[in-house]
Write an enzyme that holds these catalytic residues in place. Structure first.
Site, PDB file in Angstrom:
ATOM      1  N   ASP A 104       2.577   4.201   3.834  1.00  0.00           N
ATOM      2  CA  ASP A 104       3.995   4.489   3.606  1.00  0.00           C
ATOM      3  C   ASP A 104       4.277   5.981   3.649  1.00  0.00           C
ATOM      4  O   ASP A 104       5.419   6.409   3.556  1.00  0.00           O
ATOM      5  CB  ASP A 104       4.498   3.864   2.293  1.00  0.00           C
ATOM      6  CG  ASP A 104       3.824   4.434   1.051  1.00  0.00           C
ATOM      7  OD1 ASP A 104       2.860   5.202   1.177  1.00  0.00           O
ATOM      8  OD2 ASP A 104       4.278   4.078  -0.056  1.00  0.00           O
ATOM      9  N   ASP A 120      -1.397   7.499   4.784  1.00  0.00           N
ATOM     10  CA  ASP A 120      -2.218   7.323   3.596  1.00  0.00           C
ATOM     11  C   ASP A 120      -2.721   5.884   3.543  1.00  0.00           C
ATOM     12  O   ASP A 120      -2.545   5.123   4.495  1.00  0.00           O
ATOM     13  CB  ASP A 120      -1.442   7.694   2.330  1.00  0.00           C
ATOM     14  CG  ASP A 120      -0.256   6.775   2.070  1.00  0.00           C
ATOM     15  OD1 ASP A 120       0.257   6.181   3.037  1.00  0.00           O
ATOM     16  OD2 ASP A 120       0.162   6.645   0.908  1.00  0.00           O
ATOM     17  N   SER A 173      -2.233   2.973  -2.816  1.00  0.00           N
ATOM     18  CA  SER A 173      -1.662   4.013  -1.964  1.00  0.00           C
ATOM     19  C   SER A 173      -2.677   5.091  -1.599  1.00  0.00           C
ATOM     20  O   SER A 173      -3.679   4.817  -0.960  1.00  0.00           O
ATOM     21  CB  SER A 173      -0.435   4.608  -2.662  1.00  0.00           C
ATOM     22  OG  SER A 173       0.265   5.496  -1.844  1.00  0.00           O
ATOM     23  N   ASP A 219      -1.909   3.062   2.206  1.00  0.00           N
ATOM     24  CA  ASP A 219      -1.029   1.908   2.447  1.00  0.00           C
ATOM     25  C   ASP A 219       0.030   2.196   3.495  1.00  0.00           C
ATOM     26  O   ASP A 219       0.933   1.388   3.716  1.00  0.00           O
ATOM     27  CB  ASP A 219      -0.379   1.431   1.149  1.00  0.00           C
ATOM     28  CG  ASP A 219       0.629   2.418   0.579  1.00  0.00           C
ATOM     29  OD1 ASP A 219       0.535   3.621   0.878  1.00  0.00           O
ATOM     30  OD2 ASP A 219       1.515   1.981  -0.183  1.00  0.00           O
TER      31      ASP A 219
END
Length: 450
Positions: free
Chosen positions: A245, A241, A101, A243
Protein backbone atom coordinates in the site's frame (compact mmCIF):
# COMPACT_ATOMS: atom_id res chain seq x y z
CA UNK A 1 -7.77 -4.53 29.47
CA UNK A 2 -5.31 -3.41 26.79
CA UNK A 3 -6.92 -1.76 23.78
CA UNK A 4 -7.04 -4.17 20.85
CA UNK A 5 -7.33 -1.89 17.81
CA UNK A 6 -4.63 0.70 17.17
CA UNK A 7 -4.31 3.32 14.46
CA UNK A 8 -3.95 0.64 11.78
CA UNK A 9 -5.97 -2.32 13.00
CA UNK A 10 -4.61 -4.96 15.36
CA UNK A 11 -0.84 -5.37 15.42
CA UNK A 12 1.54 -7.50 17.47
CA UNK A 13 4.18 -10.22 17.52
CA UNK A 14 2.63 -13.31 15.95
CA UNK A 15 2.05 -16.29 18.24
CA UNK A 16 2.89 -14.16 21.30
CA UNK A 17 0.65 -11.09 21.20
CA UNK A 18 -1.36 -11.85 18.09
CA UNK A 19 -2.17 -15.48 18.78
CA UNK A 20 -4.33 -18.01 16.96
CA UNK A 21 -6.73 -17.87 19.90
CA UNK A 22 -7.09 -14.09 19.55
CA UNK A 23 -7.49 -14.39 15.78
CA UNK A 24 -10.28 -16.96 16.28
CA UNK A 25 -12.08 -14.57 18.63
CA UNK A 26 -11.67 -11.66 16.20
CA UNK A 27 -13.13 -13.76 13.38
CA UNK A 28 -16.03 -14.82 15.57
CA UNK A 29 -16.61 -11.29 16.90
CA UNK A 30 -16.48 -9.71 13.44
CA UNK A 31 -19.09 -12.17 12.17
CA UNK A 32 -21.36 -11.54 15.18
CA UNK A 33 -21.14 -7.74 14.88
CA UNK A 34 -21.64 -7.79 11.11
CA UNK A 35 -24.64 -10.08 11.42
CA UNK A 36 -26.25 -7.57 13.78
CA UNK A 37 -25.54 -4.80 11.27
CA UNK A 38 -26.95 -6.53 8.17
CA UNK A 39 -29.45 -8.95 9.77
CA UNK A 40 -28.03 -12.00 7.98
CA UNK A 41 -24.95 -14.17 8.01
CA UNK A 42 -22.12 -12.08 6.53
CA UNK A 43 -19.62 -12.79 3.77
CA UNK A 44 -16.03 -11.97 4.69
CA UNK A 45 -13.04 -11.80 2.31
CA UNK A 46 -9.56 -12.61 3.65
CA UNK A 47 -6.16 -11.94 2.07
CA UNK A 48 -2.65 -12.19 3.49
CA UNK A 49 0.91 -11.14 2.88
CA UNK A 50 3.82 -13.62 2.84
CA UNK A 51 4.67 -13.91 6.56
CA UNK A 52 5.17 -17.39 7.99
CA UNK A 53 2.35 -16.70 10.48
CA UNK A 54 -0.19 -15.81 7.80
CA UNK A 55 -1.58 -19.33 7.29
CA UNK A 56 -1.99 -19.91 11.02
CA UNK A 57 -3.89 -16.67 11.52
CA UNK A 58 -5.99 -17.13 8.38
CA UNK A 59 -7.08 -20.58 9.55
CA UNK A 60 -7.97 -19.24 13.00
CA UNK A 61 -9.94 -16.23 11.74
CA UNK A 62 -11.76 -18.40 9.23
CA UNK A 63 -12.69 -20.93 11.91
CA UNK A 64 -13.97 -18.21 14.21
CA UNK A 65 -16.02 -16.53 11.49
CA UNK A 66 -17.37 -19.88 10.19
CA UNK A 67 -18.41 -20.86 13.72
CA UNK A 68 -20.55 -17.71 13.89
CA UNK A 69 -22.20 -18.46 10.54
CA UNK A 70 -20.10 -16.31 8.21
CA UNK A 71 -18.94 -17.51 4.82
CA UNK A 72 -15.23 -16.74 4.29
CA UNK A 73 -13.78 -16.11 0.84
CA UNK A 74 -10.00 -16.56 0.76
CA UNK A 75 -7.86 -14.97 -1.95
CA UNK A 76 -4.40 -15.99 -0.67
CA UNK A 77 -1.41 -13.66 -0.88
CA UNK A 78 -2.81 -10.32 -1.94
CA UNK A 79 -1.89 -6.63 -1.47
CA UNK A 80 -3.91 -4.76 1.12
CA UNK A 81 -5.51 -2.44 -1.50
CA UNK A 82 -6.46 -5.49 -3.57
CA UNK A 83 -8.41 -6.86 -0.61
CA UNK A 84 -10.19 -3.51 -0.27
CA UNK A 85 -11.09 -3.61 -3.98
CA UNK A 86 -12.09 -7.28 -4.08
CA UNK A 87 -14.31 -6.85 -1.02
CA UNK A 88 -16.42 -4.51 -3.13
CA UNK A 89 -16.01 -6.46 -6.36
CA UNK A 90 -17.25 -9.71 -4.81
CA UNK A 91 -20.03 -7.95 -2.85
CA UNK A 92 -18.68 -9.07 0.51
CA UNK A 93 -19.76 -7.49 3.78
CA UNK A 94 -16.20 -7.01 5.04
CA UNK A 95 -12.60 -7.71 4.13
CA UNK A 96 -9.77 -8.71 6.44
CA UNK A 97 -6.08 -8.29 5.61
CA UNK A 98 -3.56 -10.36 7.55
CA UNK A 99 -0.43 -8.23 7.35
CA UNK A 100 1.91 -6.08 9.40
CA UNK A 101 2.70 -3.86 6.41
CA UNK A 102 6.28 -2.54 6.60
CA UNK A 103 7.16 -4.37 9.85
CA UNK A 104 9.55 -7.32 10.02
CA UNK A 105 8.32 -10.92 9.76
CA UNK A 106 7.76 -11.61 13.48
CA UNK A 107 4.96 -9.05 13.56
CA UNK A 108 1.57 -9.54 12.02
CA UNK A 109 -1.69 -7.66 12.01
CA UNK A 110 -5.39 -7.71 11.21
CA UNK A 111 -6.96 -4.85 9.29
CA UNK A 112 -10.69 -4.86 8.59
CA UNK A 113 -12.41 -3.13 5.66
CA UNK A 114 -16.09 -2.34 5.33
CA UNK A 115 -18.22 -3.51 2.40
CA UNK A 116 -17.31 -0.24 0.66
CA UNK A 117 -13.57 -0.95 0.87
CA UNK A 118 -12.82 1.68 3.51
CA UNK A 119 -11.17 0.91 6.82
CA UNK A 120 -13.81 -0.11 9.32
CA UNK A 121 -15.45 2.68 11.28
CA UNK A 122 -14.24 3.30 14.83
CA UNK A 123 -17.61 2.37 16.32
CA UNK A 124 -17.67 -1.04 14.62
CA UNK A 125 -14.08 -1.69 15.68
CA UNK A 126 -15.16 -0.87 19.25
CA UNK A 127 -18.07 -3.32 19.00
CA UNK A 128 -15.77 -6.08 17.73
CA UNK A 129 -13.30 -5.36 20.49
CA UNK A 130 -16.05 -5.51 23.10
CA UNK A 131 -17.25 -8.82 21.66
CA UNK A 132 -13.69 -10.22 21.80
CA UNK A 133 -13.25 -9.12 25.41
CA UNK A 134 -16.60 -10.62 26.41
CA UNK A 135 -16.00 -13.92 24.60
CA UNK A 136 -16.80 -16.96 26.69
CA UNK A 137 -16.80 -20.30 24.89
CA UNK A 138 -19.03 -21.79 27.57
CA UNK A 139 -21.73 -19.17 27.06
CA UNK A 140 -21.68 -18.66 23.31
CA UNK A 141 -24.57 -20.00 21.29
CA UNK A 142 -23.52 -22.92 19.09
CA UNK A 143 -25.61 -24.34 16.28
CA UNK A 144 -24.83 -27.16 13.88
CA UNK A 145 -27.20 -25.55 11.38
CA UNK A 146 -25.38 -22.19 11.36
CA UNK A 147 -21.86 -22.94 10.22
CA UNK A 148 -20.31 -20.87 7.47
CA UNK A 149 -18.22 -22.15 4.57
CA UNK A 150 -14.66 -21.48 3.49
CA UNK A 151 -14.56 -20.70 -0.24
CA UNK A 152 -11.37 -20.18 -2.26
CA UNK A 153 -11.53 -17.36 -4.81
CA UNK A 154 -8.79 -18.35 -7.22
CA UNK A 155 -9.27 -15.45 -9.65
CA UNK A 156 -8.59 -12.64 -7.17
CA UNK A 157 -5.25 -11.60 -8.67
CA UNK A 158 -6.65 -11.61 -12.22
CA UNK A 159 -9.67 -9.54 -11.20
CA UNK A 160 -7.47 -7.00 -9.41
CA UNK A 161 -5.05 -6.76 -12.34
CA UNK A 162 -7.93 -6.29 -14.75
CA UNK A 163 -9.15 -3.40 -12.58
CA UNK A 164 -5.73 -1.74 -12.55
CA UNK A 165 -5.18 -2.04 -16.28
CA UNK A 166 -8.72 -0.92 -17.07
CA UNK A 167 -8.83 2.14 -14.83
CA UNK A 168 -5.20 3.26 -15.04
CA UNK A 169 -3.82 1.40 -18.03
CA UNK A 170 -1.14 3.14 -20.04
CA UNK A 171 1.53 1.89 -22.36
CA UNK A 172 4.94 1.36 -20.83
CA UNK A 173 6.49 0.12 -24.06
CA UNK A 174 10.15 1.01 -24.28
CA UNK A 175 10.53 1.69 -20.55
CA UNK A 176 12.84 -0.19 -18.23
CA UNK A 177 11.55 -0.27 -14.66
CA UNK A 178 13.18 -1.76 -11.57
CA UNK A 179 10.72 -3.13 -9.01
CA UNK A 180 11.31 -3.96 -5.36
CA UNK A 181 8.38 -5.96 -4.02
CA UNK A 182 9.76 -6.35 -0.47
CA UNK A 183 9.36 -10.15 -0.58
CA UNK A 184 5.77 -9.31 0.24
CA UNK A 185 2.25 -9.30 -1.09
CA UNK A 186 3.16 -7.76 -4.49
CA UNK A 187 5.87 -10.27 -5.38
CA UNK A 188 3.77 -11.82 -8.17
CA UNK A 189 1.21 -9.13 -9.04
CA UNK A 190 3.76 -6.30 -9.30
CA UNK A 191 6.01 -7.73 -12.01
CA UNK A 192 3.03 -9.15 -13.90
CA UNK A 193 1.28 -5.77 -14.01
CA UNK A 194 4.23 -3.84 -15.41
CA UNK A 195 5.14 -6.53 -17.93
CA UNK A 196 1.51 -6.65 -19.04
CA UNK A 197 1.78 -2.92 -19.80
CA UNK A 198 4.87 -3.48 -21.94
CA UNK A 199 7.74 -2.53 -19.65
CA UNK A 200 11.03 -4.35 -19.31
CA UNK A 201 11.09 -5.23 -15.63
CA UNK A 202 14.04 -5.83 -13.31
CA UNK A 203 12.94 -7.39 -10.02
CA UNK A 204 14.24 -7.71 -6.51
CA UNK A 205 12.33 -8.75 -3.39
CA UNK A 206 10.31 -11.41 -5.24
CA UNK A 207 11.51 -14.51 -3.39
CA UNK A 208 9.51 -14.65 -0.13
CA UNK A 209 10.30 -17.44 2.32
CA UNK A 210 8.06 -16.39 5.19
CA UNK A 211 10.86 -14.68 7.09
CA UNK A 212 12.40 -12.16 4.67
CA UNK A 213 9.49 -9.77 4.13
CA UNK A 214 10.83 -6.17 4.27
CA UNK A 215 14.28 -7.52 5.13
CA UNK A 216 16.87 -5.23 3.50
CA UNK A 217 14.39 -4.52 0.71
CA UNK A 218 11.20 -2.67 -0.06
CA UNK A 219 10.22 0.91 0.69
CA UNK A 220 11.87 0.86 4.13
CA UNK A 221 15.28 -0.20 2.74
CA UNK A 222 15.72 1.14 -0.81
CA UNK A 223 19.50 0.72 -1.18
CA UNK A 224 19.29 -2.49 -3.25
CA UNK A 225 16.78 -0.84 -5.57
CA UNK A 226 19.04 2.19 -5.98
CA UNK A 227 21.87 -0.14 -7.00
CA UNK A 228 19.57 -2.03 -9.39
CA UNK A 229 18.50 1.21 -11.10
CA UNK A 230 22.07 2.40 -11.53
CA UNK A 231 23.47 -0.96 -12.63
CA UNK A 232 20.69 -1.70 -15.13
CA UNK A 233 20.22 1.78 -16.55
CA UNK A 234 16.53 1.67 -15.64
CA UNK A 235 14.33 4.68 -16.26
CA UNK A 236 13.30 4.60 -12.61
CA UNK A 237 12.75 2.28 -9.67
CA UNK A 238 9.56 1.59 -7.71
CA UNK A 239 9.62 0.23 -4.15
CA UNK A 240 6.60 -1.23 -2.37
CA UNK A 241 6.31 -2.31 1.24
CA UNK A 242 5.20 -5.70 2.57
CA UNK A 243 1.50 -5.25 1.84
CA UNK A 244 2.01 -2.97 -1.19
CA UNK A 245 0.00 0.00 0.00
CA UNK A 246 3.10 2.23 0.02
CA UNK A 247 5.26 3.45 -2.85
CA UNK A 248 8.63 5.15 -2.98
CA UNK A 249 10.46 5.90 -6.23
CA UNK A 250 14.10 6.08 -7.32
CA UNK A 251 15.02 8.40 -10.18
CA UNK A 252 17.43 7.39 -12.94
CA UNK A 253 20.35 8.97 -11.06
CA UNK A 254 19.70 6.89 -7.95
CA UNK A 255 18.00 9.57 -5.83
CA UNK A 256 15.02 8.74 -3.63
CA UNK A 257 11.63 10.36 -4.23
CA UNK A 258 9.45 9.83 -1.18
CA UNK A 259 5.72 10.20 -0.66
CA UNK A 260 5.96 13.99 -0.47
CA UNK A 261 7.66 14.12 -3.87
CA UNK A 262 5.15 11.75 -5.44
CA UNK A 263 2.31 13.81 -3.97
CA UNK A 264 3.74 16.97 -5.54
CA UNK A 265 4.03 15.41 -8.99
CA UNK A 266 0.50 14.01 -8.84
CA UNK A 267 -1.03 17.24 -7.52
CA UNK A 268 0.55 19.32 -10.29
CA UNK A 269 -0.50 16.79 -12.94
CA UNK A 270 -4.08 16.52 -11.69
CA UNK A 271 -4.42 20.30 -11.54
CA UNK A 272 -3.09 20.64 -15.09
CA UNK A 273 -5.71 18.10 -16.23
CA UNK A 274 -8.51 19.84 -14.31
CA UNK A 275 -8.97 16.73 -12.14
CA UNK A 276 -7.85 18.04 -8.75
CA UNK A 277 -11.20 18.38 -7.01
CA UNK A 278 -11.52 21.44 -4.79
CA UNK A 279 -7.97 22.39 -5.80
CA UNK A 280 -6.51 20.77 -2.72
CA UNK A 281 -4.70 17.82 -1.18
CA UNK A 282 -4.12 16.35 2.27
CA UNK A 283 -0.78 15.53 3.90
CA UNK A 284 0.43 15.01 7.49
CA UNK A 285 2.45 16.93 10.02
CA UNK A 286 5.45 14.75 9.07
CA UNK A 287 5.52 16.13 5.54
CA UNK A 288 8.56 18.14 4.52
CA UNK A 289 8.23 21.93 4.48
CA UNK A 290 9.22 21.74 0.83
CA UNK A 291 5.77 20.32 0.15
CA UNK A 292 4.15 23.43 1.65
CA UNK A 293 6.32 25.69 -0.52
CA UNK A 294 5.56 23.73 -3.69
CA UNK A 295 1.81 23.75 -3.10
CA UNK A 296 1.80 27.48 -2.46
CA UNK A 297 3.74 28.04 -5.67
CA UNK A 298 1.20 25.95 -7.58
CA UNK A 299 -1.69 27.67 -5.76
CA UNK A 300 -2.95 24.36 -4.41
CA UNK A 301 -4.52 24.21 -0.95
CA UNK A 302 -2.78 21.85 1.47
CA UNK A 303 -4.46 20.45 4.58
CA UNK A 304 -2.32 18.85 7.31
CA UNK A 305 -3.49 16.03 9.60
CA UNK A 306 -1.99 13.84 12.30
CA UNK A 307 0.19 10.96 11.10
CA UNK A 308 -1.61 7.93 9.69
CA UNK A 309 -3.33 7.15 6.42
CA UNK A 310 -6.59 6.72 8.34
CA UNK A 311 -6.38 10.39 9.37
CA UNK A 312 -5.50 11.44 5.83
CA UNK A 313 -8.46 9.54 4.40
CA UNK A 314 -10.90 10.91 6.98
CA UNK A 315 -9.85 14.47 6.17
CA UNK A 316 -10.12 13.82 2.44
CA UNK A 317 -13.66 12.51 2.82
CA UNK A 318 -14.66 15.38 5.11
CA UNK A 319 -13.26 18.08 2.82
CA UNK A 320 -14.12 16.49 -0.52
CA UNK A 321 -10.50 16.07 -1.69
CA UNK A 322 -9.45 13.12 -3.85
CA UNK A 323 -5.67 13.30 -3.33
CA UNK A 324 -3.74 12.79 -0.12
CA UNK A 325 -0.68 11.05 1.20
CA UNK A 326 2.14 10.58 3.63
CA UNK A 327 5.88 11.04 3.35
CA UNK A 328 6.22 7.28 3.99
CA UNK A 329 4.60 6.56 0.63
CA UNK A 330 0.93 6.06 1.42
CA UNK A 331 -0.77 7.87 -1.47
CA UNK A 332 -4.57 7.87 -1.66
CA UNK A 333 -6.25 8.59 -4.99
CA UNK A 334 -9.97 8.36 -4.31
CA UNK A 335 -10.90 8.43 -7.96
CA UNK A 336 -9.23 5.01 -8.26
CA UNK A 337 -9.03 3.40 -4.80
CA UNK A 338 -10.46 3.58 -1.28
CA UNK A 339 -7.11 3.21 0.44
CA UNK A 340 -3.42 3.68 -0.23
CA UNK A 341 -2.46 1.52 -3.23
CA UNK A 342 1.16 1.22 -4.32
CA UNK A 343 0.20 -0.04 -7.79
CA UNK A 344 -2.29 2.77 -8.39
CA UNK A 345 0.27 5.30 -7.13
CA UNK A 346 2.97 3.88 -9.41
CA UNK A 347 0.81 3.95 -12.53
CA UNK A 348 -0.42 7.45 -11.70
CA UNK A 349 3.18 8.63 -11.26
CA UNK A 350 4.24 7.10 -14.58
CA UNK A 351 1.24 8.63 -16.32
CA UNK A 352 2.06 12.06 -14.89
CA UNK A 353 5.66 11.82 -16.09
CA UNK A 354 4.50 10.79 -19.56
CA UNK A 355 2.14 13.77 -19.77
CA UNK A 356 4.82 16.22 -18.62
CA UNK A 357 7.47 14.74 -20.89
CA UNK A 358 9.93 14.83 -17.99
CA UNK A 359 12.08 12.12 -16.50
CA UNK A 360 11.81 11.71 -12.75
CA UNK A 361 15.21 13.31 -12.07
CA UNK A 362 14.04 16.47 -13.87
CA UNK A 363 10.60 16.50 -12.23
CA UNK A 364 12.13 16.45 -8.75
CA UNK A 365 14.04 19.66 -9.49
CA UNK A 366 10.78 21.60 -9.19
CA UNK A 367 10.81 21.52 -5.40
CA UNK A 368 13.21 22.02 -2.51
CA UNK A 369 13.54 19.37 0.20
CA UNK A 370 14.57 20.61 3.63
CA UNK A 371 16.94 18.36 5.62
CA UNK A 372 15.13 16.02 8.00
CA UNK A 373 16.43 13.62 10.63
CA UNK A 374 14.28 10.69 11.72
CA UNK A 375 15.22 8.45 14.67
CA UNK A 376 13.12 5.66 16.17
CA UNK A 377 13.63 4.70 19.81
CA UNK A 378 12.36 1.28 20.91
CA UNK A 379 10.03 1.74 23.88
CA UNK A 380 7.64 -0.78 25.50
CA UNK A 381 4.09 -0.04 24.35
CA UNK A 382 2.91 0.57 27.92
CA UNK A 383 5.55 3.29 28.47
CA UNK A 384 4.91 5.41 25.37
CA UNK A 385 2.58 7.83 27.10
CA UNK A 386 4.99 8.21 30.02
CA UNK A 387 7.62 9.32 27.54
CA UNK A 388 5.27 11.90 26.10
CA UNK A 389 4.38 13.31 29.54
CA UNK A 390 7.88 13.22 31.05
CA UNK A 391 8.63 16.85 32.11
CA UNK A 392 12.39 16.64 31.44
CA UNK A 393 11.81 15.31 27.92
CA UNK A 394 9.17 17.93 27.18
CA UNK A 395 11.47 20.67 28.49
CA UNK A 396 14.24 19.50 26.19
CA UNK A 397 11.86 19.42 23.21
CA UNK A 398 10.74 22.97 24.06
CA UNK A 399 14.35 24.16 24.36
CA UNK A 400 15.26 22.75 20.94
CA UNK A 401 12.08 24.20 19.42
CA UNK A 402 13.01 27.66 20.67
CA UNK A 403 16.56 27.26 19.34
CA UNK A 404 15.29 26.35 15.89
CA UNK A 405 12.59 29.02 15.85
CA UNK A 406 11.30 29.58 12.33
CA UNK A 407 14.37 27.84 10.87
CA UNK A 408 12.99 24.38 11.66
CA UNK A 409 10.64 22.23 13.67
CA UNK A 410 10.59 19.18 15.92
CA UNK A 411 8.02 16.42 16.25
CA UNK A 412 8.13 13.59 18.81
CA UNK A 413 5.31 11.06 18.78
CA UNK A 414 4.55 7.48 19.80
CA UNK A 415 4.24 5.00 16.93
CA UNK A 416 0.73 3.69 16.41
CA UNK A 417 1.94 0.35 15.02
CA UNK A 418 5.25 -0.51 16.74
CA UNK A 419 6.83 -0.31 20.22
CA UNK A 420 8.68 2.87 19.30
CA UNK A 421 8.75 6.60 19.83
CA UNK A 422 9.55 8.49 16.64
CA UNK A 423 11.68 11.65 16.63
CA UNK A 424 11.68 13.99 13.63
CA UNK A 425 13.63 17.23 13.27
CA UNK A 426 13.60 19.47 10.22
CA UNK A 427 15.73 22.51 9.55
CA UNK A 428 18.19 24.33 7.34
CA UNK A 429 21.34 22.92 8.99
CA UNK A 430 21.60 19.10 8.85
CA UNK A 431 24.42 18.87 11.43
CA UNK A 432 22.48 20.93 13.96
CA UNK A 433 19.26 18.90 13.76
CA UNK A 434 21.24 15.63 13.74
CA UNK A 435 22.84 16.55 17.07
CA UNK A 436 19.49 17.52 18.55
CA UNK A 437 17.77 14.33 17.37
CA UNK A 438 20.54 12.10 18.75
CA UNK A 439 20.49 13.93 22.08
CA UNK A 440 16.74 13.42 22.40
CA UNK A 441 16.97 9.78 21.34
CA UNK A 442 19.65 9.09 23.95
CA UNK A 443 17.63 10.88 26.63
CA UNK A 444 14.48 8.88 25.90
CA UNK A 445 16.35 5.60 25.53
CA UNK A 446 18.24 6.03 28.82
CA UNK A 447 14.98 6.51 30.71
CA UNK A 448 12.56 4.18 28.96
CA UNK A 449 14.32 2.23 26.20
CA UNK A 450 14.22 -1.53 25.72
Amino acid sequence: MKKLFGTDGIRGIANEELTADLAFKVGYAAAVVLRKEISKNPKILIGTDTRVSAAMLEAAITAGANSAGADVFTVGVMPTPAVAYLTRFYSCDAGIVISASHNSYEFNGLKIFSHRGYKLQDELEAQIEAEVNAYDSAKRVNSSTNIGRRIEKRNGADDYLRHLVGSLGLSLEGQKIALDCANGAAYQIGPELFRKLGAEVITIGVEPNGFNINQDCGSTAPQRLIEAVLNSGADLGLAFDGDADRLLAIDETGRLVDGDGILMILAADMKAQGKLLKNGAVATVMSNFGLDEFMRKKQIDLLKTDVGDRNVLESMLEEGYILGGEQSGHIILLDHATTGDGMVSALSLLGALQRSGERLAIAREHWRIYPQVLINVRIPNDLKQKVMSDPSIQEQIQEFSETLGERGRILVRPSGTEPKVRIMLEGEAKDEIQRMAEFLANLISSRYGI
